[in-house]
Design an enzyme around this catalytic site. Structure first.
Site, short mmCIF file in Angstrom:
data_model
loop_
_atom_site.label_atom_id
_atom_site.label_comp_id
_atom_site.label_asym_id
_atom_site.label_seq_id
_atom_site.Cartn_x
_atom_site.Cartn_y
_atom_site.Cartn_z
N SER A 256 6.45 -0.59 10.22
CA SER A 256 5.22 -0.69 9.71
C SER A 256 5.07 0.89 9.08
O SER A 256 5.43 1.96 9.72
CB SER A 256 4.01 -0.87 10.80
OG SER A 256 2.93 -0.29 10.28
N HIS B 39 9.19 -3.67 3.24
CA HIS B 39 9.05 -3.79 1.72
C HIS B 39 10.09 -4.02 0.94
O HIS B 39 10.08 -4.85 0.14
CB HIS B 39 8.20 -2.48 1.19
CG HIS B 39 6.95 -2.06 2.04
ND1 HIS B 39 6.80 -0.99 2.80
CD2 HIS B 39 5.67 -3.04 2.17
CE1 HIS B 39 5.58 -0.93 3.19
NE2 HIS B 39 5.00 -2.01 2.88
N HIS C 73 8.85 1.09 3.49
CA HIS C 73 10.21 0.94 4.42
C HIS C 73 10.86 -0.37 4.36
O HIS C 73 10.60 -0.89 3.12
CB HIS C 73 9.45 1.07 5.96
CG HIS C 73 8.32 -0.06 6.01
ND1 HIS C 73 8.67 -1.53 6.10
CD2 HIS C 73 6.98 -0.13 6.31
CE1 HIS C 73 7.59 -2.03 6.50
NE2 HIS C 73 6.48 -1.23 6.42
N GLN D 286 -10.22 -2.62 2.50
CA GLN D 286 -9.89 -3.01 3.47
C GLN D 286 -9.79 -2.26 4.83
O GLN D 286 -9.51 -2.99 5.86
CB GLN D 286 -8.62 -3.94 3.44
CG GLN D 286 -7.22 -3.03 3.34
CD GLN D 286 -6.05 -3.83 2.61
OE1 GLN D 286 -5.82 -3.98 1.55
NE2 GLN D 286 -5.00 -3.87 3.54
N MET E 295 0.70 -1.34 -0.18
CA MET E 295 0.05 0.09 -0.07
C MET E 295 0.86 1.30 0.19
O MET E 295 0.39 2.43 0.25
CB MET E 295 -0.92 0.11 1.23
CG MET E 295 -1.67 -1.17 1.11
SD MET E 295 -3.29 -1.21 1.92
CE MET E 295 -2.91 -0.67 3.58
N GLY E 296 2.04 0.91 -0.31
CA GLY E 296 3.03 2.15 -0.58
C GLY E 296 3.70 2.74 0.80
O GLY E 296 3.59 2.04 1.81
N PHE E 297 4.08 3.79 0.73
CA PHE E 297 4.82 4.36 1.82
C PHE E 297 6.15 3.40 2.39
O PHE E 297 5.90 3.06 3.38
CB PHE E 297 3.90 4.73 3.16
CG PHE E 297 4.54 5.91 3.77
CD1 PHE E 297 4.79 7.12 3.21
CD2 PHE E 297 4.89 5.81 5.14
CE1 PHE E 297 5.23 8.31 4.06
CE2 PHE E 297 5.48 6.69 5.86
CZ PHE E 297 5.84 8.14 5.40
#
Ligand code: PAF
Length: 289
Positions: free
Chosen positions: A181, A33, A30, A57, A26-28
């Site tokens: 997260s 990922h 870190h 979701q 979902m991007g952003f």
């Protein structure tokens, strides 16, 4: 690196990519990922990453509107990792007018996050199934941090005979143990300072398990007590469950998933550890965790 927004573009690009690893996000992004991207890079001929903040979701009172986003930074990071393809669709591309399908995975979606977040896993399963159909990866990479999500996706892939291998990689942590997260940016300085308590508590319970404690309730209580010693937390659940069915255990056998969710101020944090008797895996034994 191709950055594509439509399903037709992805379908056209897919043919030339051979064995493809998909990292749905979902991007952003870190380091968690990026570690999945690196693993996909090592195991597949090409890497695709999806960046899509999936509205279905999120519950009505959840953080969809304020979920952190930074597409330019994400693309720079993925370019640096050598990803071949980024799929960054609009909500209308994924859910066009008249969209009416929903994948319900029963059983494993009922407890834990499923109980706390009604409809969450139907949203996850539906979008992941769509991403698999669109991108057609050979392998798909998920983090152990979202342990129940991994169980749900494995169940869906198995039940619906989806031709994709699901890879679940270890949780990446800050030096003090806090699981990475995208939502950690919500924590203020005081909250960030106490947030590693969650992993410390899970680690203490894991140490007791490794020392011979098999009473699941005793392990749950150790975790709850350690968290209660710190200000600001509101524990939602502490679970010691079968790692496949997610049913709560009375006595831990050889393996269990110990997971928790707690609120710290406005932020909801989850984390987990796997409790496993140390033994040499037998030939052919599946390494699920
Ligand atoms: O884990 C996530 O980031 C999301 O749940 C996923 C798998 C990308 C589906 O939207």
């Amino acid at each position: 690196m191709q950055v594509l927004g439509t399903i037709a573009e992805v379908r056209a690009a897919r043919g030339g990519l051979g064995t493809l690893g998909l990292v749905p996000t979902m991007g952003f992004l870190h380091e968690g990922h990026l570690s999945l991207v690196r693993r996909a890079r090592a195991e597949c001929g090409a890497v695709a990453v999806s960046i899509f903040v999936n509205p279905t979701q999120f519950g009505p009172n959840e953080d969809l509107a304020r979920y952190p986003r930074d597409l330019a930074r994400d693309l720079a990071l993925l370019d640096g990792e050598g990803a071949e393809l980024v799929f960054n669709p609009s909500a209308a591309e994924i859910y066009p007018r008249g969209f009416s399908c929903r994948i319900e995975v029963e059983g494993v979606t009922s407890p834990l996050e499923g109980a706390a977040r009604p409809g969450h896993f139907a949203g996850v399963a539906t979008v992941v199934a769509k991403l698999f159909n669109i991108v057609q990866p050979s392998r798909a990479y998920f983090g152990q941090k979202d342990a129940q999500q991994a169980v749900v996706i494995r169940r869906m892939v198995s039940d619906l005979d989806m031709p994709v291998q699901v890879v679940v990689a270890d949780t990446v942590r800050e030096a003090d143990g806090l699981a990475l997260s995208s939502r950690n940016v919500y924590l203020d300085a005081a909250e960030r300072a106490v947030a590693p308590t969650l992993f410390r508590a899970l680690s203490r319970a894991k140490g007791l398990f490794e020392g011979g404690e098999r009473d699941a309730q005793a392990l749950r209580e150790v975790v709850r007590d350690l968290i209660a010693d710190q200000p600001g937390f509101r524990v939602e659940y502490v679970s010691v469950a079968d790692p496949d069915t997610l049913q709560e255990l009375g006595t831990v056998g050889s393996t269990a998933l110990m997971s928790l969710a707690a609120r710290l101020g406005r932020t909801r944090l989850i984390d987990n550890v796997v409790l496993r008797c140390s033994h040499e895996p037998m030939a052919g034994e599946p390494d699920l965790w």
